[in-house]
Design an enzyme around this catalytic site. Structure first.
Site, PDB file in Angstrom:
ATOM      1  N   ASP A   4       0.859  -1.183   0.000  1.00 43.20           N
ATOM      2  CA  ASP A   4       0.000   0.000   0.000  1.00 43.20           C
ATOM      3  C   ASP A   4       0.894   1.232   0.000  1.00 43.20           C
ATOM      4  O   ASP A   4       2.026   1.202   0.467  1.00 43.20           O
ATOM      5  CB  ASP A   4      -0.954   0.044   1.205  1.00 43.20           C
ATOM      6  CG  ASP A   4      -2.175   0.917   0.919  1.00 43.20           C
ATOM      7  OD1 ASP A   4      -3.215   0.360   0.537  1.00 43.20           O
ATOM      8  OD2 ASP A   4      -2.074   2.156   1.032  1.00 43.20           O
ATOM      9  N   ASN A  46      -4.863  -4.152  -7.602  1.00 38.60           N
ATOM     10  CA  ASN A  46      -6.031  -3.497  -7.022  1.00 38.60           C
ATOM     11  C   ASN A  46      -5.810  -2.013  -6.714  1.00 38.60           C
ATOM     12  O   ASN A  46      -6.771  -1.242  -6.689  1.00 38.60           O
ATOM     13  CB  ASN A  46      -6.410  -4.255  -5.735  1.00 38.60           C
ATOM     14  CG  ASN A  46      -7.364  -3.475  -4.857  1.00 38.60           C
ATOM     15  OD1 ASN A  46      -8.566  -3.431  -5.126  1.00 38.60           O
ATOM     16  ND2 ASN A  46      -6.845  -2.840  -3.810  1.00 38.60           N
ATOM     17  N   SER A  86     -13.672  -1.416 -13.316  1.00 37.43           N
ATOM     18  CA  SER A  86     -14.819  -0.731 -12.709  1.00 37.43           C
ATOM     19  C   SER A  86     -15.977  -0.726 -13.686  1.00 37.43           C
ATOM     20  O   SER A  86     -15.774  -0.740 -14.913  1.00 37.43           O
ATOM     21  CB  SER A  86     -14.424   0.717 -12.401  1.00 37.43           C
ATOM     22  OG  SER A  86     -15.562   1.491 -12.127  1.00 37.43           O
ATOM     23  N   TYR A 130     -10.474   8.323 -15.227  1.00 37.09           N
ATOM     24  CA  TYR A 130     -10.610   7.120 -14.388  1.00 37.09           C
ATOM     25  C   TYR A 130     -11.185   5.985 -15.238  1.00 37.09           C
ATOM     26  O   TYR A 130     -10.655   4.870 -15.244  1.00 37.09           O
ATOM     27  CB  TYR A 130     -11.540   7.425 -13.202  1.00 37.09           C
ATOM     28  CG  TYR A 130     -11.841   6.234 -12.334  1.00 37.09           C
ATOM     29  CD1 TYR A 130     -10.922   5.798 -11.376  1.00 37.09           C
ATOM     30  CD2 TYR A 130     -13.040   5.528 -12.463  1.00 37.09           C
ATOM     31  CE1 TYR A 130     -11.196   4.688 -10.585  1.00 37.09           C
ATOM     32  CE2 TYR A 130     -13.319   4.420 -11.679  1.00 37.09           C
ATOM     33  CZ  TYR A 130     -12.395   4.008 -10.734  1.00 37.09           C
ATOM     34  OH  TYR A 130     -12.664   2.896  -9.953  1.00 37.09           O
ATOM     35  N   LYS A 179      -9.527   2.410 -16.276  1.00 34.99           N
ATOM     36  CA  LYS A 179     -10.178   1.136 -15.950  1.00 34.99           C
ATOM     37  C   LYS A 179     -10.560   0.367 -17.222  1.00 34.99           C
ATOM     38  O   LYS A 179     -10.624  -0.873 -17.204  1.00 34.99           O
ATOM     39  CB  LYS A 179     -11.400   1.378 -15.064  1.00 34.99           C
ATOM     40  CG  LYS A 179     -11.047   1.839 -13.642  1.00 34.99           C
ATOM     41  CD  LYS A 179     -10.134   0.877 -12.924  1.00 34.99           C
ATOM     42  CE  LYS A 179     -10.095   1.086 -11.419  1.00 34.99           C
ATOM     43  NZ  LYS A 179      -9.085   0.212 -10.778  1.00 34.99           N
TER      44      LYS A 179
END
Ligand SMILES: NC(=O)c1ccc[n+]([C@@H]2O[C@H](COP(=O)([O-])OP(=O)(O)OC[C@H]3O[C@@H](n4cnc5c(N)ncnc54)[C@H](O)[C@@H]3O)[C@@H](O)[C@H]2O)c1
Length: 277
Positions: free
Chosen positions: A37, A90, A152, A165, A169
């Site tokens: 992360d 992810n 997404s 975005y 995706k």
């Protein structure tokens, strides 16, 4: 049940939300998990939670978009856990605005975190996958490895004020399909999961208070939905609720287990039946 016993999984963006739930799920099924992360504290926390539950985890904090980071990440997983069988790309976030307000930096950031970084991570993993395939096939064994890339519904059905975005995706789906064909001969399945509305900090509801923000690499981004909008949205979802991070992780899990060994190049929509962005 330990369907993933003996496997090593790498999960990016595993400190919170869906990535955390994926890491916990894979660990609960016996995988040893290498987590990443941007933020070290939540990453340490998920490592601790996996350990407390009897699993094994290691990790590397940092941005998946950092120069040279993909090689460090894959090398780190191999060094720490001695293998690599599952990669879940992810890590991501939203930096939204209408197209006329999108800056060049914003466009590049959305394309890089969602598409560029996963491609670099998979490029870094290729020598290991090739080497393992050669050794296993020489020994007469077929071992299937797994890649799950997170997309997404914004890519599948569109979403206003999220053009970069959605483009990032959408690129995830194209990259997934291309690599599925390229890596089939190595016995690596490559699939993507496109989420609808999953309850995380990105979709948090807010009332009369100021729009919530998250901080990513020193910059604040608006997230969440006004309560009323979220209620309207929930009514549109056939299953009548937003998904939980665990619902989302279960979708990813399906592509990680042996039962999906002959499924590759697919995009699974996990959205409670919603068919609009
Ligand atoms: N929540 C949803 O409804 C939804 C819907 C569709 C797709 N997604 C996608 O699912 C993924 C997970 O989102 P979430 O809802 O769990 O969000 P989240 O913010 O709860 O968790 C994402 C995690 O990724 C980390 N991260 C962000 N940028 C990173 C980077 N450059 N390098 C390493 N880590 C980074 C964050 O620090 C955070 O811990 C994202 O790719 C997101 O776009 C989410």
């Amino acid at each position: 049940m330990t369907k993933l016993a003996g496997k090593v999984a790498l999960v990016t963006g595993a400190g919170r939300g869906i990535g955390r739930a994926v890491a916990m799920k894979l660990a609960s099924e016996g995988a040893r998990v290498f987590v990443n992360d941007l933020d070290a504290a939540p990453m340490q926390d998920v490592m601790q939670a996996i350990g407390d539950a009897g699993g094994e985890a290691a990790g590397l904090a940092g941005s998946v978009t950092g120069e040279g980071f993909a090689d460090e990440l894959v090398g780190g997983a191999l060094d720490a856990l001695g293998g690599l069988d599952i990669i879940v790309n992810n890590a991501g976030y939203i930096w939204n605005s209408t197209i006329q307000n999108q800056t060049d930096e914003q466009i590049a950031a959305m394309l890089d975190v969602h598409a560029g970084a996963p491609i670099r991570i998979l490029r870094a993993a290729q020598p290991h996958f090739r080497e393992r395939f050669r050794a296993e096939s020489a020994a007469g064994r077929r071992v299937v490895r797994k890649v799950v890339n997170i997309s997404s519904m914004a890519a599948v059905y569109g979403m206003p004020a999220a053009v970069s975005y959605a483009a990032g995706k959408g690129a995830v789906v194209g990259m997934t399909n291309g690599l599925a064909r390229e890596w089939g001969r190595l016995q690596v399945t490559v699939n993507s999961v496109a989420f609808g509305y999953i309850e995380t900090r990105l979709t948090q509801r807010f009332g009369d208070t100021a729009h919530p923000t998250i901080e990513v690499e020193g910059r604040a981004h608006k997230v969440g939905f006004p309560e009323e909008q979220q209620e309207d949205l929930t009514r549109l979802i056939p299953l009548q609720r937003l998904g939980t991070a665990e619902d989302a992780a279960n979708g990813v899990y399906l592509f990680c287990i042996p039962e999906s060994d002959y499924i590759t190049g697919q995009t699974l929509v996990v959205g409670g039946g919603l068919t609009t962005g």
